[in-house]
Design a protein around this motif. Structure first.
Motif, PDB file in Angstrom:
ATOM      1  N   ASN A  64       0.810  -1.216   0.000  1.00 54.39           N
ATOM      2  CA  ASN A  64       0.000   0.000   0.000  1.00 54.39           C
ATOM      3  C   ASN A  64       0.843   1.266   0.000  1.00 54.39           C
ATOM      4  OD1 ASN A  64      -2.495  -1.373   0.040  1.00 54.39           O
ATOM      5  ND2 ASN A  64      -2.314  -1.693   2.256  1.00 54.39           N
ATOM      6  N   GLY A  65       2.170   1.105  -0.082  1.00 51.55           N
ATOM      7  CA  GLY A  65       3.044   2.267  -0.171  1.00 51.55           C
ATOM      8  C   GLY A  65       3.549   2.798   1.153  1.00 51.55           C
ATOM      9  N   TRP A  66       3.308   2.077   2.260  1.00 49.10           N
ATOM     10  CA  TRP A  66       3.727   2.557   3.574  1.00 49.10           C
ATOM     11  C   TRP A  66       5.039   1.909   3.990  1.00 49.10           C
ATOM     12  CZ3 TRP A  66       1.291   6.671   5.295  1.00 49.10           C
ATOM     13  CH2 TRP A  66      -0.030   6.891   4.897  1.00 49.10           C
ATOM     14  N   SER A  67       5.962   2.739   4.472  1.00 47.26           N
ATOM     15  CA  SER A  67       7.241   2.275   5.004  1.00 47.26           C
ATOM     16  C   SER A  67       7.249   2.554   6.506  1.00 47.26           C
ATOM     17  CB  SER A  67       8.390   3.015   4.312  1.00 47.26           C
ATOM     18  OG  SER A  67       9.636   2.551   4.747  1.00 47.26           O
ATOM     19  N   THR A  68       7.672   1.577   7.321  1.00 42.91           N
ATOM     20  CA  THR A  68       7.423   1.646   8.767  1.00 42.91           C
ATOM     21  C   THR A  68       8.705   1.534   9.587  1.00 42.91           C
ATOM     22  OG1 THR A  68       5.246   0.668   8.437  1.00 42.91           O
ATOM     23  CG2 THR A  68       6.149   0.589  10.673  1.00 42.91           C
ATOM     24  N   ILE A  69       8.779   2.394  10.614  1.00 44.79           N
ATOM     25  CA  ILE A  69       9.828   2.313  11.646  1.00 44.79           C
ATOM     26  C   ILE A  69       9.147   2.372  13.006  1.00 44.79           C
ATOM     27  CG2 ILE A  69      11.707   3.550  12.783  1.00 44.79           C
ATOM     28  CD1 ILE A  69      12.710   4.408  10.073  1.00 44.79           C
ATOM     29  N   SER A  70       9.448   1.407  13.868  1.00 44.90           N
ATOM     30  CA  SER A  70       8.955   1.424  15.240  1.00 44.90           C
ATOM     31  C   SER A  70      10.095   1.832  16.161  1.00 44.90           C
ATOM     32  CB  SER A  70       8.427   0.049  15.653  1.00 44.90           C
ATOM     33  OG  SER A  70       8.064   0.064  17.023  1.00 44.90           O
ATOM     34  N   LEU A  71       9.861   2.858  16.971  1.00 40.58           N
ATOM     35  CA  LEU A  71      10.892   3.311  17.905  1.00 40.58           C
ATOM     36  C   LEU A  71      10.849   2.546  19.227  1.00 40.58           C
ATOM     37  CD1 LEU A  71      10.833   7.169  17.249  1.00 40.58           C
ATOM     38  CD2 LEU A  71      12.366   5.436  16.329  1.00 40.58           C
ATOM     39  N   ALA A  72       9.953   1.595  19.334  1.00 40.60           N
ATOM     40  CA  ALA A  72       9.876   0.774  20.551  1.00 40.60           C
ATOM     41  C   ALA A  72      10.792  -0.436  20.404  1.00 40.60           C
ATOM     42  CB  ALA A  72       8.438   0.341  20.801  1.00 40.60           C
ATOM     43  N   ASP A  73      12.055  -0.195  20.184  1.00 38.10           N
ATOM     44  CA  ASP A  73      13.012  -1.274  19.948  1.00 38.10           C
ATOM     45  C   ASP A  73      13.810  -1.557  21.213  1.00 38.10           C
ATOM     46  OD1 ASP A  73      15.864  -2.254  18.993  1.00 38.10           O
ATOM     47  OD2 ASP A  73      14.434  -2.710  17.400  1.00 38.10           O
ATOM     48  N   LYS A  74      13.990  -2.849  21.547  1.00 38.80           N
ATOM     49  CA  LYS A  74      14.635  -3.240  22.805  1.00 38.80           C
ATOM     50  C   LYS A  74      16.130  -2.958  22.809  1.00 38.80           C
ATOM     51  CE  LYS A  74      10.784  -4.780  24.478  1.00 38.80           C
ATOM     52  NZ  LYS A  74      10.091  -4.011  25.541  1.00 38.80           N
ATOM     53  N   SER A  75      16.748  -2.760  21.634  1.00 42.12           N
ATOM     54  CA  SER A  75      18.192  -2.552  21.579  1.00 42.12           C
ATOM     55  C   SER A  75      18.576  -1.082  21.552  1.00 42.12           C
ATOM     56  CB  SER A  75      18.756  -3.246  20.334  1.00 42.12           C
ATOM     57  OG  SER A  75      18.176  -2.696  19.163  1.00 42.12           O
ATOM     58  N   ILE A  76      17.693  -0.234  22.057  1.00 38.34           N
ATOM     59  CA  ILE A  76      17.942   1.205  22.031  1.00 38.34           C
ATOM     60  C   ILE A  76      19.170   1.547  22.871  1.00 38.34           C
ATOM     61  CG2 ILE A  76      17.020   3.440  22.743  1.00 38.34           C
ATOM     62  CD1 ILE A  76      14.233   2.246  22.170  1.00 38.34           C
ATOM     63  N   THR A  77      20.069   2.322  22.285  1.00 29.98           N
ATOM     64  CA  THR A  77      21.239   2.785  23.030  1.00 29.98           C
ATOM     65  C   THR A  77      21.389   4.298  23.010  1.00 29.98           C
ATOM     66  OG1 THR A  77      22.646   2.560  21.076  1.00 29.98           O
ATOM     67  CG2 THR A  77      22.483   0.661  22.558  1.00 29.98           C
ATOM     68  N   LYS A  78      20.631   4.970  22.135  1.00 24.86           N
ATOM     69  CA  LYS A  78      20.691   6.426  22.064  1.00 24.86           C
ATOM     70  C   LYS A  78      19.275   6.985  22.089  1.00 24.86           C
ATOM     71  CE  LYS A  78      25.021   6.804  19.491  1.00 24.86           C
ATOM     72  NZ  LYS A  78      25.682   7.406  18.321  1.00 24.86           N
TER      73      LYS A  78
ATOM     74  N   ASP B 297     -10.299  -5.430 -10.156  1.00 21.98           N
ATOM     75  CA  ASP B 297      -9.257  -4.408 -10.323  1.00 21.98           C
ATOM     76  C   ASP B 297      -9.586  -3.093  -9.627  1.00 21.98           C
ATOM     77  OD1 ASP B 297      -7.684  -6.076 -11.867  1.00 21.98           O
ATOM     78  OD2 ASP B 297      -8.698  -5.498 -13.725  1.00 21.98           O
ATOM     79  N   TYR B 298     -10.620  -3.076  -8.824  1.00 16.22           N
ATOM     80  CA  TYR B 298     -11.043  -1.852  -8.141  1.00 16.22           C
ATOM     81  C   TYR B 298      -9.967  -1.392  -7.156  1.00 16.22           C
ATOM     82  CZ  TYR B 298     -13.677   1.107  -4.871  1.00 16.22           C
ATOM     83  OH  TYR B 298     -14.104   2.126  -4.056  1.00 16.22           O
ATOM     84  N   SER B 299      -9.673  -0.095  -7.149  1.00 20.59           N
ATOM     85  CA  SER B 299      -8.636   0.451  -6.252  1.00 20.59           C
ATOM     86  C   SER B 299      -9.077   1.777  -5.643  1.00 20.59           C
ATOM     87  CB  SER B 299      -7.329   0.638  -7.017  1.00 20.59           C
ATOM     88  OG  SER B 299      -7.514   1.509  -8.134  1.00 20.59           O
ATOM     89  N   ASN B 300     -10.311   1.831  -5.162  1.00 17.73           N
ATOM     90  CA  ASN B 300     -10.851   3.029  -4.506  1.00 17.73           C
ATOM     91  C   ASN B 300     -10.894   4.245  -5.435  1.00 17.73           C
ATOM     92  OD1 ASN B 300     -11.140   1.497  -2.241  1.00 17.73           O
ATOM     93  ND2 ASN B 300      -9.945   2.814  -0.889  1.00 17.73           N
ATOM     94  N   ALA B 301     -11.078   4.009  -6.721  1.00 15.95           N
ATOM     95  CA  ALA B 301     -11.152   5.114  -7.675  1.00 15.95           C
ATOM     96  C   ALA B 301     -12.194   4.797  -8.744  1.00 15.95           C
ATOM     97  CB  ALA B 301      -9.796   5.349  -8.329  1.00 15.95           C
ATOM     98  N   LEU B 302     -12.941   5.840  -9.140  1.00 17.06           N
ATOM     99  CA  LEU B 302     -13.883   5.742 -10.248  1.00 17.06           C
ATOM    100  C   LEU B 302     -13.553   6.812 -11.281  1.00 17.06           C
ATOM    101  CD1 LEU B 302     -17.388   5.164  -8.608  1.00 17.06           C
ATOM    102  CD2 LEU B 302     -15.878   3.477  -9.672  1.00 17.06           C
ATOM    103  N   TYR B 303     -13.746   6.467 -12.562  1.00 16.72           N
ATOM    104  CA  TYR B 303     -13.462   7.372 -13.668  1.00 16.72           C
ATOM    105  C   TYR B 303     -14.730   7.518 -14.509  1.00 16.72           C
ATOM    106  CZ  TYR B 303      -8.680   6.248 -12.348  1.00 16.72           C
ATOM    107  OH  TYR B 303      -7.514   6.069 -11.641  1.00 16.72           O
ATOM    108  N   PHE B 304     -15.136   8.776 -14.727  1.00 14.94           N
ATOM    109  CA  PHE B 304     -16.369   9.047 -15.462  1.00 14.94           C
ATOM    110  C   PHE B 304     -16.051   9.915 -16.675  1.00 14.94           C
ATOM    111  CE2 PHE B 304     -20.574  11.574 -15.443  1.00 14.94           C
ATOM    112  CZ  PHE B 304     -21.134  10.726 -16.390  1.00 14.94           C
ATOM    113  N   VAL B 305     -16.254   9.378 -17.873  1.00 17.39           N
ATOM    114  CA  VAL B 305     -16.072  10.134 -19.115  1.00 17.39           C
ATOM    115  C   VAL B 305     -17.413  10.773 -19.453  1.00 17.39           C
ATOM    116  CG1 VAL B 305     -15.434  10.042 -21.539  1.00 17.39           C
ATOM    117  CG2 VAL B 305     -14.269   8.563 -19.883  1.00 17.39           C
ATOM    118  N   ALA B 306     -17.537  12.083 -19.189  1.00 16.12           N
ATOM    119  CA  ALA B 306     -18.811  12.774 -19.379  1.00 16.12           C
ATOM    120  C   ALA B 306     -18.935  13.418 -20.749  1.00 16.12           C
ATOM    121  CB  ALA B 306     -18.988  13.841 -18.293  1.00 16.12           C
ATOM    122  N   ASP B 307     -17.852  13.397 -21.543  1.00 15.48           N
ATOM    123  CA  ASP B 307     -17.886  13.949 -22.893  1.00 15.48           C
ATOM    124  C   ASP B 307     -18.500  12.924 -23.837  1.00 15.48           C
ATOM    125  OD1 ASP B 307     -16.593  16.107 -24.859  1.00 15.48           O
ATOM    126  OD2 ASP B 307     -16.232  14.115 -25.687  1.00 15.48           O
TER     127      ASP B 307
END
Length: 763
Positions: A63-77, A242-252
């Motif tokens: 879905n295009g999301w890249s994730t970082i969790s700061l709740a990591d047990k190896s935190i040193t800084k 193939d639906y992806s939350n988008a509709l296209y309407f050609v009104a011409d």
């Protein structure tokens, strides 16, 4: 692009740390958010810059999301604040950052902290704001956003050309915005909001909705259009694979008839239909030079010494042999420098369309003022050469037709920026006179200048002089000068000589304060890009200092202005250049008509002289030799007795009489029509023959290839392939009745033959 990726990879190797760090409060307790980021389209990589630690965002999910969790047990800084950038560093140089205050900011006054988030261990989604009207803002939510897009291809006719369509949702109006990828399409984006159950679409100027579009588009047969049950349509199509939350309407109607039958204009994938948001305004160019006409001049290169002595207002390319001198020697301030109003008569002869000087204007052009001035806008042997030029207009984000030379690449120029219609000689069929080589001389040139924003903390107008006026839909800097058609700015008489009149450092001059109060914006430095070079718009190109060589956006040594010059000493200031420079010295006139309706306006910016007449009355009066200065017309106020539907003249006169810069920006919601292309419709009749190639068609022939098809071949006839930003990509001869032309990528292109244009889509 390869260099860009190498630099980005280098940043990852040497700048990013693999050690995780937590986000803490001042009392050292952690709040540990999880950050989901949609990496901006212009970035290759993204990092959380937390203290002296850079954490690279991993590959995005489906879905295009890249994730970082700061709740990591190896935190040193640990750190109390962070921002997101694209270079693994601790700075936000050159639009490289995301913070709570926005995206693409050059300086950061706010950071993400524990107090930014509503609770500990918050899961937060951050992206560029998906609402096109909220450019450079961020959209931050605590659950994954749900976005639905409704695209409409409106009727491809003149009624829908100006302004953005209005979508009426359950009785409430909402503006749609152009789809940046496809001409003729408009988008309404529903961001975490309910989709309306009843929708109509109508165009600006159709308040009675007599031409409104409903579910049956332009082919509606009933007197009243049937509203679109939009929420029901989204639900209906959501079951398609193939639906992806988008509709296209050609009104011409015409475009819909070309598409698969049975869909009634409705699709879940983008169909191939495209309209045309391009028009052109034919103008007459009178190309001259300082060596031929004494009213043209060159500005000496700026130095502090010259500024203090007043020598910066001298003519660095004075020719004693030039006809119509305005001064008797070079070391004299040129007359009428800065914005000079009242140079021309306030009324225009409706038949001849010839400007006339006032007594004040005669003082600007020397002893032979009337003759010298007439030669600026008349084909005059030995003084200028004359030809037609097509100015391309495109529909901008705010629904206006616009030409902006800041982003236009003139034919023959190496880089975009600046208005140079005389840079290369035109095709023979556009010439109105014999060629005059001296008129085509090139001189020292510098690229355009942007306007400063206001990145100050808590600024009410962070875009500064680039702030779009909510009513007029143009940047604030275009509303500064009062004139016959505008009274909400200031008196600009005598200013715009060199810039710097508006501010110094972080303080405004009294004039700057007056402007700020009148147009309701604030800015930094003196308002001009040379004083805030780090503040260039995100799409502004940068160059190696003193050259026309583009540099990468992250190159901190780049300058936002190109320079075209061969020598760097004083002799270059009067030289006619052979391998650099631009053809500056020219004048332009154009004549058109428009049909009146309420809400019309006209904006023009340029250097130097600008005069615009509407209904043969002076509407824009920005004469004189000056840097880029604005004129504006509120047509309702200028023509208080205008009748709806009546047709009125608009006449534009422009002269670039002083290098090193040339600018022209025009934006209007008028539909400009030209029944003839000059006051003398017979001027080129003798050049028209039965072999005229104005009739041609363009077809797609293969992968990344088109054909220009004509009735006969003519190797002397030239074509030009132009992209949708107006940049000329290639030129050539029509050496066949089916001339094949390669295109660089799929997309939309314009093919020009003579002064005619055709659009072609390559998929």
């Amino acid at each position: 692009m390869k260099l860009f990726k190498i630099l980005a990879a280098t940043a990852i190797i040497f700048g990013a740390s693999s050690v995780w760090a937590d986000l803490i409060r001042e009392d050292s307790t952690a709040c540990s958010p999880t950050i989901h980021l949609k990496v901006p389209a212009t970035w290759i990589n993204a990092f959380i810059s937390l203290g002296d630690t850079a954490i690279a965002f991993p590959k995005a999910d489906a879905n295009g999301w890249s994730t970082i969790s700061l709740a990591d047990k190896s935190i040193t800084k640990n750190a109390t604040k962070f921002f997101i950038n694209n270079n693994s560093g601790r700075s936000c140089y050159k639009h490289a950052c995301i913070s709570p205050e926005g995206i693409y900011k050059s300086t950061i006054y706010e950071y993400f902290t524990c107090s930014t988030f509503k609770e500990d261990n918050a899961e937060v989604w951050i992206q560029e704001h998906p609402d096109p009207s909220k450019k450079y803002q961020i959209y931050m939510t605590y659950k994954e956003p749900v976005i639905h897009d409704f695209y409409v291809f409106v009727p491809n006719n003149q009624s829908w050309l100006i302004g953005n369509p209005i979508i009426e949702e359950n009785g409430k109006p909402h503006e749609m915005y152009p789809d940046p990828s496809y001409l003729g399409w408009y988008i309404r984006r529903y961001i975490d909001e309910e989709i309306p159950s009843s929708v109509l679409i109508y165009h600006e100027g159709d308040e009675d909705k007599k031409e409104a579009i409903g579910v049956n588009g332009e082919w509606e047969t009933s007197a009243t259009p049937t509203p679109i049950p939009l929420v029901a349509f989204f639900e209906l199509f959501s079951s398609e694979p193939d639906y992806s939350n988008a509709l296209y309407f050609v009104a011409d109607k015409e475009e819909a008839s070309k598409l698969p039958a049975g869909n009634d204009g409705w699709y879940i994938k983008h169909p191939t239909s495209e309209g045309s948001n391009m028009r052109e305004l034919i103008a007459t160019i009178y190309d001259s030079d300082a060596s031929l006409h004494g009213a043209f001049s060159c500005a000496p290169g700026w130095t502090m010494e010259r500024e203090a002595s007043g020598k910066s207002n001298y003519n660095a390319c004075y020719y004693p042999t030039a006809k119509y001198p305005t001064t008797s020697v070079a070391d004299t301030v040129i007359p009428c420098i800065g914005v000079t109003t009242g140079m021309v008569e306030s009324s225009l002869d409706a038949k001849t369309k010839k400007l006339k000087l006032t007594a004040k204007g005669q003082k600007c052009f020397g002893d032979q003022a009337d003759e010298a001035f007439a030669a600026l806008f008349t084909a005059t042997p030995g003084i200028n050469e004359s030809y037609y030029f097509a100015i391309p207009f495109y529909k901008n984000y705010y629904g206006k037709l616009e030409f902006d030379s800041d982003y236009q690449q003139s034919k023959g120029a190496k880089v975009p920026g600046g208005f140079y219609p005389a840079e290369v000689p035109p095709d023979d069929d556009m010439m109105l006179s014999e060629r005059l080589p001296a008129a085509e001389s090139k001189r020292r040139a510098e690229g355009p200048v942007f306007y400063c924003s206001d990145p100050s903390k808590n600024s009410k107008t962070p875009d500064g002089l680039r702030t779009i006026d909510a009513t007029q839909k143009v940047p604030a800097y275009k509303l500064i000068c009062n004139g016959p058609g505008w009274d909400k700015g200031i008196d600009c008489e005598g200013i715009y000589i060199k810039g710097g009149e508006f501010g110094m450092g972080n303080s405004l001059t009294p004039l700057g304060t007056e402007i700020s109060e009148k147009i309701g914006v604030s800015w930094i430095e003196d308002g001009w890009g040379w004083s805030c070079a780090y503040d260039a718009p995100i799409d502004w190109l940068h160059y190696k200092d003193g050259t026309e060589t583009p540099v990468l956006p992250q190159d901190q040594y780049g300058t936002p202005r190109w320079m075209s010059i061969e020598l760097h000493n004083d002799s270059a200031e009067s030289a006619i250049l052979t391998t650099a420079g631009r053809n500056h010295h020219f004048c332009l006139e154009s004549h058109a008509t428009f049909k009146y309706r309420k809400g019309l306006n006209f904006s023009i910016v340029g250097n130097d002289d600008i005069w615009v007449y509407i209904n043969n009355k002076l509407a824009v009066d920005v004469g004189g030799v000056h840097i880029s200065a604005p004129g504006y017309v509120d047509v309702d106020k200028f023509l208080p007795s205008a009748k709806l539907g009546d047709v009125y003249d608009i006449d534009i006169y422009y002269c670039n009489r002083r290098n090193p810069t040339s600018t022209l920006q025009i934006a209007t919601n008028m539909i400009l029509e030209q029944s003839i292309i000059s006051p003398d419709p017979y001027a080129i009749a003798s050049r028209r023959t039965s072999s005229d190639f104005s009739q041609f068609r363009v077809a797609k022939t293969g992968t990344l290839e088109i054909a220009i098809i004509t009735s006969k071949q003519n190797a002397t006839r030239q074509y030009a392939l132009i992209d949708m930003k107006g940049q000329v990509l290639s030129t050539g001869s029509l050496n066949s009745i089916e001339t094949r032309v390669k295109v660089p990528t799929s997309g939309t292109y314009i093919v020009k033959v003579g002064h005619n244009y055709k659009k072609v889509n390559v998929r």
